[in-house]
Design a protein around this motif. Structure first.
Motif, PDB file in Angstrom:
ATOM      1  N   ASN A 234      44.775  43.230  38.407  1.00 12.83           N
ATOM      2  CA  ASN A 234      45.096  44.772  38.406  1.00 12.83           C
ATOM      3  C   ASN A 234      46.197  44.723  37.429  1.00 12.83           C
ATOM      4  O   ASN A 234      47.359  44.291  37.751  1.00 12.83           O
TER       5      ASN A 234
ATOM      6  N   THR B 278      47.887  47.487  36.398  1.00 15.65           N
ATOM      7  CA  THR B 278      49.169  48.398  36.898  1.00 15.65           C
ATOM      8  C   THR B 278      49.874  47.790  38.075  1.00 15.65           C
ATOM      9  O   THR B 278      50.969  47.865  38.082  1.00 15.65           O
TER      10      THR B 278
ATOM     11  N   LYS C 187      39.633  51.824  34.367  1.00 16.34           N
ATOM     12  CA  LYS C 187      39.893  52.280  35.563  1.00 16.34           C
ATOM     13  C   LYS C 187      38.783  52.253  36.684  1.00 16.34           C
ATOM     14  O   LYS C 187      37.873  52.674  36.249  1.00 16.34           O
TER      15      LYS C 187
ATOM     16  N   ASP D 107      37.195  56.285  42.146  1.00 14.12           N
ATOM     17  CA  ASP D 107      37.959  56.445  43.366  1.00 14.12           C
ATOM     18  C   ASP D 107      36.812  56.529  44.531  1.00 14.12           C
ATOM     19  O   ASP D 107      36.634  57.779  45.047  1.00 14.12           O
TER      20      ASP D 107
ATOM     21  N   ASP E  45      32.712  51.947  33.345  1.00 11.88           N
ATOM     22  CA  ASP E  45      33.454  52.277  34.432  1.00 11.88           C
ATOM     23  C   ASP E  45      33.168  50.853  35.626  1.00 11.88           C
ATOM     24  O   ASP E  45      32.186  50.120  35.501  1.00 11.88           O
TER      25      ASP E  45
ATOM     26  N   CYS F 249      43.422  47.946  45.781  1.00 10.75           N
ATOM     27  CA  CYS F 249      43.239  48.523  44.468  1.00 10.75           C
ATOM     28  C   CYS F 249      43.156  50.119  44.785  1.00 10.75           C
ATOM     29  O   CYS F 249      42.747  50.586  45.757  1.00 10.75           O
ATOM     30  N   SER F 250      43.980  50.830  44.036  1.00  8.56           N
ATOM     31  CA  SER F 250      43.934  52.358  43.845  1.00  8.56           C
ATOM     32  C   SER F 250      43.396  52.840  42.906  1.00  8.56           C
ATOM     33  O   SER F 250      43.234  52.306  41.770  1.00  8.56           O
ATOM     34  N   LYS F 251      43.052  54.235  42.993  1.00 10.58           N
ATOM     35  CA  LYS F 251      42.484  55.159  42.070  1.00 10.58           C
ATOM     36  C   LYS F 251      43.572  55.080  40.865  1.00 10.58           C
ATOM     37  O   LYS F 251      44.808  55.473  41.271  1.00 10.58           O
ATOM     38  N   GLY F 252      43.113  54.908  39.731  1.00  5.87           N
ATOM     39  CA  GLY F 252      43.825  54.963  38.583  1.00  5.87           C
ATOM     40  C   GLY F 252      44.565  53.642  38.163  1.00  5.87           C
ATOM     41  O   GLY F 252      45.027  53.460  37.099  1.00  5.87           O
ATOM     42  N   ASP F 253      44.148  52.616  38.882  1.00  4.82           N
ATOM     43  CA  ASP F 253      44.746  51.203  38.476  1.00  4.82           C
ATOM     44  C   ASP F 253      44.096  50.620  37.386  1.00  4.82           C
ATOM     45  O   ASP F 253      42.577  51.030  37.394  1.00  4.82           O
ATOM     46  N   GLU F 254      44.529  50.162  36.464  1.00  6.89           N
ATOM     47  CA  GLU F 254      43.858  49.420  35.167  1.00  6.89           C
ATOM     48  C   GLU F 254      43.454  48.253  35.832  1.00  6.89           C
ATOM     49  O   GLU F 254      44.047  47.480  36.325  1.00  6.89           O
TER      50      GLU F 254
END
Length: 160
Positions: free
Chosen positions: A124, A126, A7, A10, A48, A107-112
């Motif tokens: 991505n 997600t 993930k 952020d 990360d 890309c967004s926060k929490g995307d795998e």
């Protein structure tokens, strides 16, 4: 190198926020990226992925910036572009990096995220969207896989 599924943090960086100053005594444990995010050093976890904007690493003329980022646990940096010296220093210390012009915007926060350095691809998980990057030549990939130029050279010379 095998794919990683992680993930992203952020944190979105841009050229206005990519100048680093480091306290060398506590380089990666307390000061890494502190001018951008005071909580980074406490929250980052091994493996990360760092997602950045344009000209990432601008103002960092020494290898200490990528060393601190790598030591903090970041497995790869994905950015629109890298400052040239940061780019070279990252490779020299074995910190994987890839450039893509739109990935950080999509890309967004929490995307795998799945990264395959050998293929030069980012997926991505997600959103299901895939991105193709310029992959490194085999010798550069070997250098990164060995943990950087010093380890790579030592292996080539039979010292390690």
């Amino acid at each position: 190198m095998e794919s990683n599924i992680q993930k992203p943090l952020d944190i979105n960086f841009n050229s206005d926020n990519s100048v680093f100053e480091f306290n060398y005594e506590f380089l990666h444990e307390t000061k890494c990226i502190e001018d951008i995010d005071k909580t980074f050093a406490k929250e980052v976890q091994k493996g990360d992925i760092m997602v950045a904007g344009e000209n990432f690493g601008c103002g960092s003329s020494r290898e200490h910036a990528p060393i601190a980022i790598k030591a903090s646990g970041i497995s790869v940096i994905l950015a629109k572009t890298f400052a040239r010296i940061f780019f070279r220093n990252s490779i020299n210390i074995g910190l994987p990096i890839l450039e893509h012009p739109t990935f950080s915007d999509e890309c967004s926060k929490g995307d795998e995220i799945e990264v395959n350095l050998e293929a030069g691809t980012i997926k991505n998980i997600t959103t299901g969207k895939e991105y193709t990057c310029n992959k490194f030549p085999a010798e550069i990939q070997n250098l990164i896989n060995e943990g950087g130029l010093v380890n790579y050279t030592a292996k080539k010379l039979g010292v390690r």
